[in-house]
Design an enzyme around this catalytic site. Structure first.
Site, PDB file in Angstrom:
ATOM      1  N   PHE A 127      14.056   3.289  -7.619  1.00 36.62           N
ATOM      2  CA  PHE A 127      13.924   3.241  -6.159  1.00 36.62           C
ATOM      3  C   PHE A 127      15.102   2.521  -5.492  1.00 36.62           C
ATOM      4  O   PHE A 127      15.317   2.644  -4.294  1.00 36.62           O
ATOM      5  CB  PHE A 127      12.612   2.551  -5.752  1.00 36.62           C
ATOM      6  CG  PHE A 127      11.370   3.305  -6.165  1.00 36.62           C
ATOM      7  CD1 PHE A 127      11.427   4.649  -6.508  1.00 36.62           C
ATOM      8  CD2 PHE A 127      10.132   2.658  -6.215  1.00 36.62           C
ATOM      9  CE1 PHE A 127      10.287   5.342  -6.891  1.00 36.62           C
ATOM     10  CE2 PHE A 127       8.990   3.348  -6.594  1.00 36.62           C
ATOM     11  CZ  PHE A 127       9.069   4.696  -6.934  1.00 36.62           C
ATOM     12  N   LYS A 186      -2.362  -0.947   0.925  1.00 30.91           N
ATOM     13  CA  LYS A 186      -2.544  -2.387   1.025  1.00 30.91           C
ATOM     14  C   LYS A 186      -2.010  -3.055  -0.255  1.00 30.91           C
ATOM     15  O   LYS A 186      -1.878  -2.354  -1.251  1.00 30.91           O
ATOM     16  CB  LYS A 186      -4.006  -2.716   1.275  1.00 30.91           C
ATOM     17  CG  LYS A 186      -4.888  -2.581   0.044  1.00 30.91           C
ATOM     18  CD  LYS A 186      -6.261  -3.139   0.300  1.00 30.91           C
ATOM     19  CE  LYS A 186      -6.612  -4.032  -0.753  1.00 30.91           C
ATOM     20  NZ  LYS A 186      -7.412  -4.620  -1.444  1.00 30.91           N
ATOM     21  N   HIS A 212      -8.805   1.830   2.888  1.00 35.72           N
ATOM     22  CA  HIS A 212      -9.634   2.975   2.490  1.00 35.72           C
ATOM     23  C   HIS A 212     -11.074   2.856   2.988  1.00 35.72           C
ATOM     24  O   HIS A 212     -11.784   3.847   3.047  1.00 35.72           O
ATOM     25  CB  HIS A 212      -9.558   3.230   0.976  1.00 35.72           C
ATOM     26  CG  HIS A 212     -10.393   2.329   0.139  1.00 35.72           C
ATOM     27  ND1 HIS A 212     -10.038   1.039  -0.155  1.00 35.72           N
ATOM     28  CD2 HIS A 212     -11.586   2.528  -0.487  1.00 35.72           C
ATOM     29  CE1 HIS A 212     -10.968   0.497  -0.907  1.00 35.72           C
ATOM     30  NE2 HIS A 212     -11.925   1.370  -1.135  1.00 35.72           N
ATOM     31  N   LYS A 243     -14.064   5.818   4.694  1.00 33.85           N
ATOM     32  CA  LYS A 243     -15.413   6.095   4.178  1.00 33.85           C
ATOM     33  C   LYS A 243     -16.230   6.742   5.305  1.00 33.85           C
ATOM     34  O   LYS A 243     -16.349   6.155   6.379  1.00 33.85           O
ATOM     35  CB  LYS A 243     -16.083   4.799   3.703  1.00 33.85           C
ATOM     36  CG  LYS A 243     -15.438   4.240   2.419  1.00 33.85           C
ATOM     37  CD  LYS A 243     -16.179   2.998   1.926  1.00 33.85           C
ATOM     38  CE  LYS A 243     -15.429   2.346   0.774  1.00 33.85           C
ATOM     39  NZ  LYS A 243     -16.078   2.473  -0.510  1.00 33.85           N
ATOM     40  N   HIS A 274     -11.002  -4.874   4.579  1.00 29.62           N
ATOM     41  CA  HIS A 274     -12.148  -3.957   4.601  1.00 29.62           C
ATOM     42  C   HIS A 274     -13.306  -4.474   5.466  1.00 29.62           C
ATOM     43  O   HIS A 274     -13.842  -3.760   6.308  1.00 29.62           O
ATOM     44  CB  HIS A 274     -12.693  -3.721   3.183  1.00 29.62           C
ATOM     45  CG  HIS A 274     -11.662  -3.246   2.195  1.00 29.62           C
ATOM     46  ND1 HIS A 274     -10.563  -2.507   2.556  1.00 29.62           N
ATOM     47  CD2 HIS A 274     -11.579  -3.400   0.846  1.00 29.62           C
ATOM     48  CE1 HIS A 274      -9.853  -2.223   1.466  1.00 29.62           C
ATOM     49  NE2 HIS A 274     -10.438  -2.753   0.428  1.00 29.62           N
TER      50      HIS A 274
HETATM   51  C1  BG6 Z   1     -10.143  -2.625  -3.230  1.00 33.78           C
HETATM   52  C2  BG6 Z   1     -10.142  -3.989  -3.863  1.00 33.78           C
HETATM   53  O1  BG6 Z   1      -9.351  -2.610  -2.077  1.00 33.78           O
HETATM   54  O2  BG6 Z   1     -11.479  -2.263  -2.903  1.00 33.78           O
HETATM   55  C3  BG6 Z   1     -11.067  -4.031  -5.064  1.00 33.78           C
HETATM   56  O3  BG6 Z   1      -8.827  -4.338  -4.259  1.00 33.78           O
HETATM   57  C4  BG6 Z   1     -12.445  -3.548  -4.689  1.00 33.78           C
HETATM   58  O4  BG6 Z   1     -11.139  -5.349  -5.597  1.00 33.78           O
HETATM   59  C5  BG6 Z   1     -12.348  -2.189  -4.005  1.00 33.78           C
HETATM   60  O5  BG6 Z   1     -13.220  -3.449  -5.872  1.00 33.78           O
HETATM   61  C6  BG6 Z   1     -13.694  -1.696  -3.537  1.00 33.78           C
HETATM   62  O6  BG6 Z   1     -13.583  -0.399  -3.051  1.00 33.78           O
HETATM   63  P1  BG6 Z   1     -14.763   0.638  -3.230  1.00 33.78           P
HETATM   64  O7  BG6 Z   1     -14.366   1.807  -2.398  1.00 33.78           O
HETATM   65  O8  BG6 Z   1     -14.840   0.960  -4.669  1.00 33.78           O
HETATM   66  O9  BG6 Z   1     -16.003  -0.052  -2.737  1.00 33.78           O
END
Ligand code: BG6
Length: 461
Positions: free
Chosen positions: A90, A142, A172, A176, A234
């Site tokens: 890179f 992230k 992410h 959802k 999140h």
């Molecule tokens: C991630 C974290 O962003 O989200 C993890 O780094 C966590 O530690 C995960 O387990 C949870 O995501 P999901 O979609 O599996 O609930």
């Protein structure tokens, strides 16, 4: 300033395609888009590893299968035909010459950086130098910084060559479907809105419980901890959705403005309302310091100082090594007054919005117990998939959105900075970590946090 380009992507370029996230999420999500007929451009992988196209295709197939996705050969054939590979360092400008050659003739590339954030600056500078960014969108994974100053610095590097409209910051949880559904449920139903405020809601509990530990992610997790890993991003984004005002203008910023408005109204957190825990055995994980003080459990109280929410505490907890895997937001309503015609007192109504697993909603109400002069708690519940069918997965949704220039479910820089501002006092003055046994609900301090309010509820499962 350049005008935003809203044309769909005509090529998707994935930096870090040989990495973990691609194996666990990306291939499968893209394959699912292919199956739904929603993928219509070539995909170019970029990585240091010297993979041939056929290796890339084999790895894609393995990853899709390992993710539990049954392979339809016709669909996979179409998907595999889209894949090609550019290998290179890179830091080497020649890599970008090869990327330029590989995407020659395209006009609206999407660059997806699933690489460590320390490389974002380097990659976008080189892309700009190769004249590839003018009409491009860039999605970044992230973590977006590890505190407020580093988030600003990271943004400065991106903004040195990109406009804000070009940057898609992935959280992410915003991808959802049940998280998105919070806004629909609230604003497409006139029955909920009159209840959604300080007059009716006593407190809110948000739980993100994971019944597994840090396992093989010790060296990633130990410098991070639960607060940075899932709370700053999140969980606060979920609070943003739960507490937002209805958007009054169409478009991505209409929705994002309202989430950011919520963050602005949250005072920076108070470390005396913050509990940190570490599950027993954590320090023997590979990659974790033997004397690590990193939290694998975080619980805190926050307030939202605005007309709708003033005086309603929001209790958040997130942890690994807990009894179940469940993410839910639970509004606990005020109790009804005691009724003259019966001696019993009533539990409060609760509305549970479950994000994971098996998204659904549950309104907990009181009903008359047959033959008795008292009530019993009953659930009015719905599992969304049973009523409405299966939903797309988060990355499926988010990759589709960035390819179609819809940024509503992505974090915006002002929001990222606000959420770091909110948690910064907890990073500056963290209380000591308290141990807890695996399979328990965290350290005893977590229960004290909710003193004076209903205790932590077991998630609805
Ligand atoms: C991630 C974290 O962003 O989200 C993890 O780094 C966590 O530690 C995960 O387990 C949870 O995501 P999901 O979609 O599996 O609930």
């Amino acid at each position: 300033m350049t005008e935003p380009v809203s044309a769909p992507a005509d090529v998707l370029v994935i930096f870090g395609i040989t990495g973990d996230l691609a194996r666990k999420m990306t291939f499968r999500s893209l394959y699912r888009l292919e199956r739904r007929g929603l993928l219509d451009c070539p995909i170019v992988g970029v990585a240091l590893d010297d993979w041939s196209v056929s290796t890339l295709r084999d790895r894609a197939r393995e990853a899709i299968e390992a993710g539990g996705e049954p392979i339809d050969e016709q669909v996979f054939g179409r998907f595999a035909q889209r894949l090609s590979m550019v290998s290179g360092d890179f830091a080497d400008p020649k890599t970008y010459d090869r990327v330029a050659k590989a995407i020659e003739g395209t006009h609206t590339p999407v660059f997806y950086l699933e690489i460590p954030p320390s490389l974002f600056g380097l990659v976008v500078e080189n892309l700009a130098r190769a004249n590839l960014t003018t009409r491009a969108r860039v999605a970044v994974e992230k973590p977006f910084g590890h505190d407020l100053p580093s988030a600003r610095e990271l943004n400065r590097k991106l903004r040195a060559v990109l406009e804000e409209w070009q940057i898609y910051r992935i959280d992410h949880f915003l991808g959802k479907e049940p998280a998105m559904d919070i806004m629909f449920l609230r604003f497409a139903n006139s029955v909920f809105e009159p209840l959604w405020n300080r007059d009716r809601i006593h407190c809110v509990q948000l739980t993100m419980a994971e019944n597994f530990g840090v396992e093989d992610r010790g060296s990633f997790y130990d410098p991070v901890g639960a607060l940075r890993d899932v709370v700053q991003n999140h969980l606060l984004q979920l609070i943003g959705l739960f507490a937002a005002e209805p958007p009054s203008v169409a478009g991505a910023d209409g929705v994002r403005d309202k989430r950011v408005e919520v963050f602005r109204a949250i005072p920076s957190l108070d470390p005396t309302h913050y509990v940190r825990g570490q599950y027993d055995g954590y320090t023997s994980i590979e990659g974790v310091k033997p004397n690590s003080q990193t939290e694998t459990f975080a619980a805190l109280r926050l307030e939202i100082d605005n007309w709708r929410w003033s005086g309603v505490p929001f209790f958040l907890r997130a942890g690994k090594g807990l009894p179940v895997r469940a993410t839910e937001i639970r509004a606990i309503f005020k109790r009804p007054p005691k009724l003259a015609f019966t001696a019993s007192t009533y539990d409060a109504n609760e509305l549970v919005l479950r994000i994971d697993p098996r998204a659904g909603a549950n309104l907990v109400v009181q009903a008359k117990e047959p033959g008795a002069n008292r009530t019993r708690t009953v659930d009015l519940s719905v599992i969304f998939a049973e009523e409405l069918g299966e939903a797309p997965e988060p990355y499926e949704r988010l990759l589709y959105d960035v390819m179609h220039a819809d940024s509503s479910q992505f974090a915006r820089q002002d929001g990222v900075e606000e959420t770091w501002r909110i948690v910064q006092p907890l990073l500056d003055a963290p209380p000591a970590v308290q141990p807890y046994p695996r399979g328990s609900w965290g350290p005893p301090g977590a229960a004290k946090l909710v003193a004076g309010y209903p205790g932590w509820r077991e998630p609805w499962l």
